[in-house]
Motif scaffolding. Structure first.
Motif, short mmCIF file in Angstrom:
data_model
loop_
_atom_site.label_atom_id
_atom_site.label_comp_id
_atom_site.label_asym_id
_atom_site.label_seq_id
_atom_site.Cartn_x
_atom_site.Cartn_y
_atom_site.Cartn_z
N ASN B 192 -0.74 0.29 0.27
CA ASN B 192 -1.68 0.75 -0.74
C ASN B 192 -2.93 1.27 -0.02
N LYS B 193 -3.80 1.98 -0.72
CA LYS B 193 -5.01 2.47 -0.06
C LYS B 193 -6.02 1.33 -0.02
N PRO B 249 10.21 1.80 -3.43
CA PRO B 249 9.79 2.86 -4.37
C PRO B 249 8.28 2.84 -4.65
N ASP B 250 7.66 1.67 -4.51
CA ASP B 250 6.22 1.59 -4.78
C ASP B 250 5.40 1.62 -3.48
N LEU B 251 5.98 2.25 -2.43
CA LEU B 251 5.36 2.21 -1.09
C LEU B 251 3.85 2.47 -1.11
N SER B 252 3.43 3.54 -1.78
CA SER B 252 2.02 3.94 -1.69
C SER B 252 1.08 3.02 -2.46
N VAL B 253 1.63 2.08 -3.24
CA VAL B 253 0.75 1.13 -3.93
C VAL B 253 1.11 -0.32 -3.59
N THR B 258 3.33 -7.43 -3.87
CA THR B 258 4.36 -6.58 -4.48
C THR B 258 5.59 -6.41 -3.59
#
Lengths: 320, 447
Positions: B192-193, B249-253, B258
């Motif tokens: 996540n950022k 699938p939720d890599l960027s968050v 999670t």
């Protein structure tokens, strides 16, 4: 009261909002007392509004960070130069304008439809009005969390409910790219504030004279013609107020972005950028410069909207 | 009008307020009250606060926000205003240098510094040192391991008794996915950022023998080294994972919480037998999954067999044959420069970081001690397998903390701005990110 008597009353009564000198000595004394009585309130207002603004203006001339106070230096307009030449500032401004235009546009149409329903409905009127207004009663942060969970790839339901739509895949990561994330943010904003828009439009709608509508109907005007030629022109001031309030509100968008993406995927707005400078990075100088620019932009926006609608505000207030 | 009701009420109100203010720094029983701003946990710090309360001093917990960045904001803003309401604080190591440089932290007596340096792991001492002095007291230390399902590693033919590389793990997961014609085997990371993503990037760079910056003591003039071969090696790993079927699938968050369900993805429709995940995460994973044994699948529970299937291995190597440098995290105790009771606060802090108390906290929270002696706490030996405890300690000795710099939050933010989202990372990312960090530090670019 006869028509002649009404005319007489209108002539003798002082005009609302009309400025004229005090007619008697007693009037002058009352006016002086009135001024003295409001003086503390004016002083407090200046203290709580003007002082922070002046302070921000002053701080914006410094390079100043809360955790390195010794590095403080006077840079004059340097912070403004850095901001205005930085692509991040323009990208965030573009995001903010986009969110404002899309949400206000959609809300105007949907809100007007809701206002029509609330205005015309006869059956279960109270229930219908309450149902439409519920989202506006929910705290923005709470609604932002609710929508974040809704769109979450891990436990949200949007993907499974709407995967029959061509652009929604069961594996869509709504916060994984710019346009999906912006869509989620705008949906939550529209859901939350459409009731406010419809409330303002309902007030305008109830001011449109039934006689005029009746006359247009008798003249054979269709529903569309009545809408475009009678209802909307007579609601111009109400529409302007609704658009002005919502546009300024949308321009300050912060909560939804903070909760849903924290600005990731280039979804930052201008106020989020200001928040990060002042609060996260504790850059009081740069953050103050940004807040001054934000303030000026909001002023400009309000001026443009009022100009665009060509509404005479004095007339709208009933002063002339 | 002496004695009139409004005046009496006003006097009473004023008296009440004054008394309230005067007693606010002492407890009802006359003890000095030390307020410890602690990060949220499962009661470990509260138990230690109770243990360190005496007849004369009461240590009271106030809970900080969950997110490390928000903790920093709350503490820094109040300390900048010289707020005497904070006596002790649980500090994320990356913010120690900034707080010490700003003069927010009270000096730790020399004798105590020496004792702590002797007692704590090297990584813990490094992370709490600024300007050649220990500025905060190491309390608990964390490192990351590679957690995996034994059956998945076996099916992919990975020998987990030997060090593995990122490339091998990603390839293994990708291979299982193509064999099963599904995307059910993932390599969980924190992308996540946020600070957790920089933890991963820092570990990848350090694992290739590099460092994000040198000469941190020069402040904004520090040497930024991210544009280097180790930086590019790190970018290669991020690029490889983000572009493969092993990416969640939720890599960027994704964050620490999670990634957990991807290890045992029972409730996902597409799961096939004999596949499962890999993930890098902090030490709490073991106690977390142990707590889920026996709970229903719908509430995230796992079976005894699943738990027996949980494996752990040292952090993956960035470059084959080169020792990995696992992330270092944890909490140090800072004593406020503006405390109204500096001596009592320092005494309480010294008590909190005693090895036994580190053990009490570790037992309740799964956040491991900052000292080898803390690992001797009997309850820990009962709860955790001996080989896991050994691996954690070895990881802490090999760990590479994020660089100590008063400008770390700027540097970290600048890295996040360029390296996020992971799918956008390529071989040009380190160079772009190096330029951007320098521009941000010099005040030429907005962050």
């Amino acid at each position: 009261m006869s028509a002649t008597a009404r005319e007489e009353v209108r002539k003798t009564a002082p005009k609302t909002g009309q400025r004229s000198g005090p007619a008697t000595e007693r009037g002058a004394a009352e006016e002086r007392l009135g001024r003295r009585l409001v003086l503390p309130a004016v002083a407090i207002m200046l203290l709580v509004t003007a002082w922070p603004m002046l302070r921000a203006l002053y701080l914006s001339l410094f390079r100043y960070r809360l955790t390195t106070p010794d590095d403080r230096s006077f840079v004059f307009l340097g912070n403004y130069g850095t901001i205005l030449s930085d692509p991040l500032f323009w990208r965030d401004t573009w995001n903010t304008v986009l969110i404002m235009v899309v949400t206000v546009g959609v809300e105007l149409v949907v809100g007007f439809a809701f206002a029509m329903v609330m205005h015309r409905i006869i059956f279960a009127r109270g229930l219908m009005r309450t149902s439409i207004l519920i989202p506006y009663g929910i705290i923005t942060v709470v609604s932002a969390f609710a929508w974040q969970f809704t769109f979450s790839i891990n436990n949200g339901y949007i993907n499974s409910w709407f995967d029959w739509l061509p652009f929604i895949d069961p594996d869509t990561n709504w916060f994984g790219d710019h346009w999906h994330a912006m869509t989620a943010i705008m949906v939550s904003e529209i859901w939350k504030t459409t009731p406010f828009m419809s409330l303002l439009l309902l007030a305008g709608l109830s001011q449109v004279s039934e006689d005029m509508l009746e006359a247009a109907k008798v003249d054979g005007a269709t529903w569309w013609q009545r809408l475009w030629k009678v209802i909307l022109p007579n609601m111009r001031a109400a529409i302007m107020v609704a658009v002005l309030f919502r546009a300024l509100d949308a321009f300050r968008i912060f909560d939804n972005i903070f909760v849903m993406t924290r600005g990731a995927q280039n979804t930052e707005s201008s106020s989020f950028l200001t928040y990060r400078q002042v609060i996260e990075q504790m850059q009081l100088g740069m953050g103050s410069a940004l807040s001054v620019l934000l303030f000026l932009t909001v002023l400009l926006l309000a001026y443009l909207i009022v100009k665009a609608f060509k509404v005479d505000l004095a007339q709208a207030r009933g002063e002339v | 009008m002496p004695g009139s009701p409004p005046r009496t009420a006003a006097v009473l109100l004023a008296l009440g307020l004054t008394t309230g203010l005067l007693t606010s720094c002492g407890s009802d029983d006359g003890r000095v009250r030390i307020t410890w701003y602690a990060n949220p946990d499962q009661g470990g710090q509260a138990a230690v606060a109770k243990k360190c309360s005496t007849d004369k001093v009461e240590v009271e917990i106030q809970v900080l926000p969950q997110d490390a960045g928000q903790q920093r904001i709350q503490l820094a803003r109040r300390l900048a205003a010289k707020d005497p309401g904070i006596d002790l604080m649980s500090l994320d190591p990356v913010f120690n240098a900034e707080f010490a440089n700003a003069g927010f932290l009270a000096k730790i007596p020399d004798a105590l510094q020496q004792q702590l340096e002797k007692q704590s792991f090297t990584g813990a001492v490094d992370a709490a040192t600024w300007d050649d002095e220990l500025v905060a007291l190491p309390f608990w230390s964390n490192t990351q391991l590679l957690w995996y399902r034994k059956d998945a590693a076996k099916a992919a033919g990975l020998d987990m008794t030997r060090p593995v590389t990122w490339e091998q793990v990603i390839d293994a997961a990708t291979r299982l996915n193509s064999e099963n014609r599904a995307r059910t085997t993932h390599v969980g990371v924190q992308a996540n950022k946020y600070e957790g993503y920089v933890v991963w990037i820092n570990a990848l760079i350090a694992g290739a023998g590099g460092s994000i910056l040198r000469n941190a003591e020069k402040g904004t003039d520090a040497t930024i080294d991210i544009d280097s071969d180790p930086g590019r090696a790190a970018a290669k790993v991020v690029e490889q994972l983000a572009g493969s079927t092993a990416a969640e699938p939720d890599l960027s968050v994704s964050n620490e919480g999670t990634v957990l369900p991807f290890l045992y993805p029972h409730d996902r429709k597409a799961v096939l037998p004999d596949v499962g995940g890999f993930l890098v995460d902090w030490t709490f994973v073991y106690s977390n999954f142990k707590g889920l044994v026996g709970k229903s699948v719908s509430s995230g529970g796992i079976s005894k067999q699943d738990f027996a299937n949980l494996g752990w291995a040292p952090y993956p190597q960035t470059v084959a044959g080169k020792d990995a440098a696992p992330p270092y995290g944890g909490i140090n105790i800072g004593v406020s420069q503006y405390s109204a009771h500096p001596d009592e606060a320092m005494e309480a802090a010294a008590c909190i970081v005693e090895p036994d108390n580190q053990g009490v906290n570790a037992d309740l929270t799964g956040n491991m001690p900052a000292s080898a002696a803390g690992y001797d706490y009997p309850a820990l030996r009962k709860t955790y397998p001996a080989d896991l405890l050994e691996m954690l300690q070895a990881g802490l000795e090999a760990a590479s903390p994020r660089p100590a710099s008063p400008y770390w939050s700027d540097i970290s933010g600048a890295i996040q701005a360029v390296w996020h989202s992971p799918r956008a990372v390529d071989q040009d990312t380190p160079a772009e990110s190096g330029r951007f960090i320098v521009d941000v530090l010099k005040g030429r670019r907005l962050l």
